[in-house]
Design a protein around this motif. Structure first.
Motif, PDB file in Angstrom:
ATOM      1  N   ALA A  17      50.565   9.818  23.177  1.00  0.00           N
ATOM      2  CA  ALA A  17      49.792   8.880  24.003  1.00  0.00           C
ATOM      3  C   ALA A  17      48.173   9.211  23.324  1.00  0.00           C
ATOM      4  O   ALA A  17      47.555   8.239  22.987  1.00  0.00           O
ATOM      5  CB  ALA A  17      49.635   9.026  25.262  1.00  0.00           C
ATOM      6  N   LEU A  18      47.903  10.407  23.333  1.00  0.00           N
ATOM      7  CA  LEU A  18      46.653  10.641  22.636  1.00  0.00           C
ATOM      8  C   LEU A  18      46.337  10.068  21.087  1.00  0.00           C
ATOM      9  O   LEU A  18      45.381   9.556  20.566  1.00  0.00           O
ATOM     10  CB  LEU A  18      46.130  12.034  22.692  1.00  0.00           C
ATOM     11  N   PHE A  19      47.543  10.489  20.285  1.00  0.00           N
ATOM     12  CA  PHE A  19      47.468   9.882  18.968  1.00  0.00           C
ATOM     13  C   PHE A  19      47.415   8.329  18.839  1.00  0.00           C
ATOM     14  O   PHE A  19      46.820   7.965  18.217  1.00  0.00           O
ATOM     15  CB  PHE A  19      48.768  10.377  18.125  1.00  0.00           C
ATOM     16  N   LYS A  20      48.321   7.746  19.813  1.00  0.00           N
ATOM     17  CA  LYS A  20      48.081   6.416  19.780  1.00  0.00           C
ATOM     18  C   LYS A  20      46.895   5.669  20.339  1.00  0.00           C
ATOM     19  O   LYS A  20      46.133   4.624  19.648  1.00  0.00           O
ATOM     20  CB  LYS A  20      49.082   5.742  20.930  1.00  0.00           C
ATOM     21  N   LYS A  21      45.840   6.567  21.238  1.00  0.00           N
ATOM     22  CA  LYS A  21      44.503   6.088  21.540  1.00  0.00           C
ATOM     23  C   LYS A  21      43.735   6.484  20.417  1.00  0.00           C
ATOM     24  O   LYS A  21      42.706   5.380  20.223  1.00  0.00           O
ATOM     25  CB  LYS A  21      44.237   6.942  22.657  1.00  0.00           C
ATOM     26  N   ALA A  22      44.009   7.608  19.665  1.00  0.00           N
ATOM     27  CA  ALA A  22      42.970   7.675  18.598  1.00  0.00           C
ATOM     28  C   ALA A  22      43.162   6.614  17.421  1.00  0.00           C
ATOM     29  O   ALA A  22      42.381   6.343  16.844  1.00  0.00           O
ATOM     30  CB  ALA A  22      43.529   9.152  17.872  1.00  0.00           C
ATOM     31  N   ASP A  23      44.336   6.093  17.329  1.00  0.00           N
ATOM     32  CA  ASP A  23      44.631   5.004  16.531  1.00  0.00           C
ATOM     33  C   ASP A  23      43.975   3.758  16.717  1.00  0.00           C
ATOM     34  O   ASP A  23      43.528   3.047  16.077  1.00  0.00           O
ATOM     35  CB  ASP A  23      46.205   4.681  16.126  1.00  0.00           C
ATOM     36  N   GLU A  24      44.169   3.606  18.360  1.00  0.00           N
ATOM     37  CA  GLU A  24      43.560   2.347  18.718  1.00  0.00           C
ATOM     38  C   GLU A  24      41.857   2.423  18.567  1.00  0.00           C
ATOM     39  O   GLU A  24      41.347   1.376  18.056  1.00  0.00           O
ATOM     40  CB  GLU A  24      43.822   2.148  20.158  1.00  0.00           C
ATOM     41  N   ILE A  25      41.305   3.590  18.875  1.00  0.00           N
ATOM     42  CA  ILE A  25      39.793   3.598  18.734  1.00  0.00           C
ATOM     43  C   ILE A  25      39.476   3.573  17.135  1.00  0.00           C
ATOM     44  O   ILE A  25      38.229   2.681  16.754  1.00  0.00           O
ATOM     45  CB  ILE A  25      39.377   4.966  19.086  1.00  0.00           C
ATOM     46  N   LYS A  26      40.461   4.003  16.142  1.00  0.00           N
ATOM     47  CA  LYS A  26      39.969   4.008  14.761  1.00  0.00           C
ATOM     48  C   LYS A  26      39.908   2.672  14.292  1.00  0.00           C
ATOM     49  O   LYS A  26      39.247   2.366  13.584  1.00  0.00           O
ATOM     50  CB  LYS A  26      40.894   4.671  13.956  1.00  0.00           C
ATOM     51  N   GLY A  27      40.581   1.550  15.028  1.00  0.00           N
ATOM     52  CA  GLY A  27      40.918   0.301  14.723  1.00  0.00           C
ATOM     53  C   GLY A  27      39.867  -0.633  15.166  1.00  0.00           C
ATOM     54  O   GLY A  27      39.621  -1.635  14.725  1.00  0.00           O
ATOM     55  N   MET A  28      39.025   0.174  16.293  1.00  0.00           N
ATOM     56  CA  MET A  28      37.958  -0.939  17.030  1.00  0.00           C
ATOM     57  C   MET A  28      36.720  -1.107  15.743  1.00  0.00           C
ATOM     58  O   MET A  28      36.404   0.007  14.999  1.00  0.00           O
ATOM     59  CB  MET A  28      37.439  -0.527  18.101  1.00  0.00           C
ATOM     60  N   ASN A  30      32.615  -0.823  15.697  1.00  0.00           N
ATOM     61  CA  ASN A  30      31.637   0.225  16.265  1.00  0.00           C
ATOM     62  C   ASN A  30      31.058  -0.428  17.712  1.00  0.00           C
ATOM     63  O   ASN A  30      30.950   0.368  18.661  1.00  0.00           O
ATOM     64  CB  ASN A  30      30.267   0.216  15.277  1.00  0.00           C
ATOM     65  N   SER A  31      31.003  -1.781  17.723  1.00  0.00           N
ATOM     66  CA  SER A  31      30.308  -2.234  19.040  1.00  0.00           C
ATOM     67  C   SER A  31      31.438  -2.163  20.145  1.00  0.00           C
ATOM     68  O   SER A  31      31.034  -2.125  21.280  1.00  0.00           O
ATOM     69  CB  SER A  31      29.911  -3.801  18.787  1.00  0.00           C
ATOM     70  N   GLU A  32      32.780  -2.436  19.646  1.00  0.00           N
ATOM     71  CA  GLU A  32      33.897  -2.298  20.843  1.00  0.00           C
ATOM     72  C   GLU A  32      33.861  -0.681  21.292  1.00  0.00           C
ATOM     73  O   GLU A  32      33.934  -0.579  22.484  1.00  0.00           O
ATOM     74  CB  GLU A  32      35.099  -2.559  20.169  1.00  0.00           C
ATOM     75  N   ARG A  33      33.893   0.158  20.318  1.00  0.00           N
ATOM     76  CA  ARG A  33      34.055   1.578  20.539  1.00  0.00           C
ATOM     77  C   ARG A  33      32.878   1.982  21.474  1.00  0.00           C
ATOM     78  O   ARG A  33      32.951   2.814  22.391  1.00  0.00           O
ATOM     79  CB  ARG A  33      34.126   2.239  19.422  1.00  0.00           C
ATOM     80  N   HIS A  34      31.804   1.598  21.348  1.00  0.00           N
ATOM     81  CA  HIS A  34      30.238   2.061  21.949  1.00  0.00           C
ATOM     82  C   HIS A  34      30.744   1.687  23.654  1.00  0.00           C
ATOM     83  O   HIS A  34      29.629   2.260  24.025  1.00  0.00           O
ATOM     84  CB  HIS A  34      29.288   1.453  21.271  1.00  0.00           C
ATOM     85  N   GLN A  62      28.988  10.173  21.306  1.00  0.00           N
ATOM     86  CA  GLN A  62      27.880   9.051  21.072  1.00  0.00           C
ATOM     87  C   GLN A  62      28.611   7.967  20.760  1.00  0.00           C
ATOM     88  O   GLN A  62      28.133   6.785  20.821  1.00  0.00           O
ATOM     89  CB  GLN A  62      26.913   9.904  19.822  1.00  0.00           C
ATOM     90  N   ARG A  63      29.700   8.037  19.795  1.00  0.00           N
ATOM     91  CA  ARG A  63      29.998   6.603  19.328  1.00  0.00           C
ATOM     92  C   ARG A  63      31.071   6.092  20.426  1.00  0.00           C
ATOM     93  O   ARG A  63      31.376   4.834  20.028  1.00  0.00           O
ATOM     94  CB  ARG A  63      31.239   7.170  18.088  1.00  0.00           C
ATOM     95  N   LEU A  64      31.271   6.744  21.310  1.00  0.00           N
ATOM     96  CA  LEU A  64      31.673   6.064  22.499  1.00  0.00           C
ATOM     97  C   LEU A  64      30.852   5.342  23.803  1.00  0.00           C
ATOM     98  O   LEU A  64      31.267   4.943  24.772  1.00  0.00           O
ATOM     99  CB  LEU A  64      32.850   6.970  23.334  1.00  0.00           C
ATOM    100  N   GLY A  65      29.562   5.476  23.503  1.00  0.00           N
ATOM    101  CA  GLY A  65      28.418   5.266  24.182  1.00  0.00           C
ATOM    102  C   GLY A  65      28.117   6.266  25.377  1.00  0.00           C
ATOM    103  O   GLY A  65      27.380   5.973  26.193  1.00  0.00           O
TER     104      GLY A  65
END
Length: 299
Positions: A17-28, A30-34, A62-65
């Protein structure tokens, strides 16, 4: 809030699940991630030196806001005699959402989570003594499975394993993921206690034979007792990875190292910078995995 003080807290499904979340974040973008952890705050509390882990956590947050406060503990009130417990309770009273802690004592992060149990604060272990480094274990697994299948693999881990929290967390993670062929090699004095999932190899060739993955570790000189009878001057001759020893592995084997590397000791330039090396990918993945961990702990 969730703590992450030990990779053994996680199940196989948690890790995936953490790997899936990492993949999701990688695909966002910058503004979505922040916006993911906007208005959250964390302290990085490092009682030991760090380059990769410290910078990686700061960037991830920082990249997550997230608002990040990085504390220089060498200039903290602990130098004036304040206890570790009082220092952490003081930080907790400022009501951050998380503390990212590195400490030289085994089990310190578990102790911190007990001290701060009444506070709604996530404790994330950024390395404690020789014990655990869960986010490093996760990023190593994430990198490994980007190149290899999630089924059983031949994994060789070479070097000072007894004093390596990186090796400890990686072996724990591999066990959780049901990998059943882990070979360790290094001086007898630097081998860990026996455990079911690992085999102590008799030679470098025995460890690397038909390996899918080789993980090289530096000598943890800052943690070694002074009376060890080990020939460190000729370390590479016996325990180093070079073009010749790499040939024992499968042709498509990947080479990993958590850093910092001691080139010419545990690994030579031609291998560290060669086509089979994924060492810099590990660093890149460290930021991504730590974003996923922060999301898990703080969201």
């Amino acid at each position: 809030m969730n703590n992450l003080t030990d990779i053994k807290q996680l199940s196989r499904s948690d890790i995936l699940a953490l790997f899936k979340k990492a993949d999701e974040i990688k695909g966002m973008s910058n503004s979505e991630r922040h916006t993911l952890l906007q208005h959250r705050s964390v302290f990085t509390v490092f009682f030991e030196n760090s380059t990769r882990t410290s910078a990686s956590f700061q960037l991830a947050a920082q990249r997550l806001g997230t608002h990040v406060v990085s504390l220089n503990m060498a200039k903290s009130s602990t130098q004036k005699g304040e206890s570790m417990r009082d220092t952490l309770l003081t930080l907790a009273a400022m009501q951050p959402d998380g503390l990212i802690i590195r400490h030289h004592d085994d089990g310190f992060c578990n102790l911190a989570s007990i001290w701060l149990k009444k506070h709604n604060i996530a404790i994330i272990n950024a390395g404690d003594g020789c014990n655990q480094h869960p986010t490093q274990g996760l990023l190593d697994l994430y990198t490994l499975y980007q190149h290899k299948d999630t089924g059983p693999l031949n994994i060789a881990i070479i070097g000072d394993i007894k004093h390596s929290r990186v090796a400890s967390s990686l072996i724990d993670g591999l066990e959780i993921m049901s990998n059943n062929d882990i070979r360790l090699f290094g001086p007898t004095e630097l081998m860990p206690n026996p455990r079911n999932a690992v085999r102590i190899a008799e030679s470098m060739q025995d460890a690397l034979d038909d390996a899918d993955v080789v993980v090289m570790l530096r000598i943890q000189k800052e943690r070694l007792p002074h009376n060890l009878n080990i020939d460190f001057d000729n370390w590479h001759e016996h325990y180093g990875l070079n073009e010749n020893t790499l040939r024992y592995c499968k042709p498509d084997a990947i080479v990993m190292h958590p850093g910092p590397m001691n080139r010419g000791v545990e690994i030579i330039d031609a291998v560290a910078d060669g086509p089979q090396s994924v060492i810099l990918e590990q660093v890149t993945n460290g930021v991504i995995i730590r974003q996923a961990v922060l999301s898990y702990c703080l969201a």
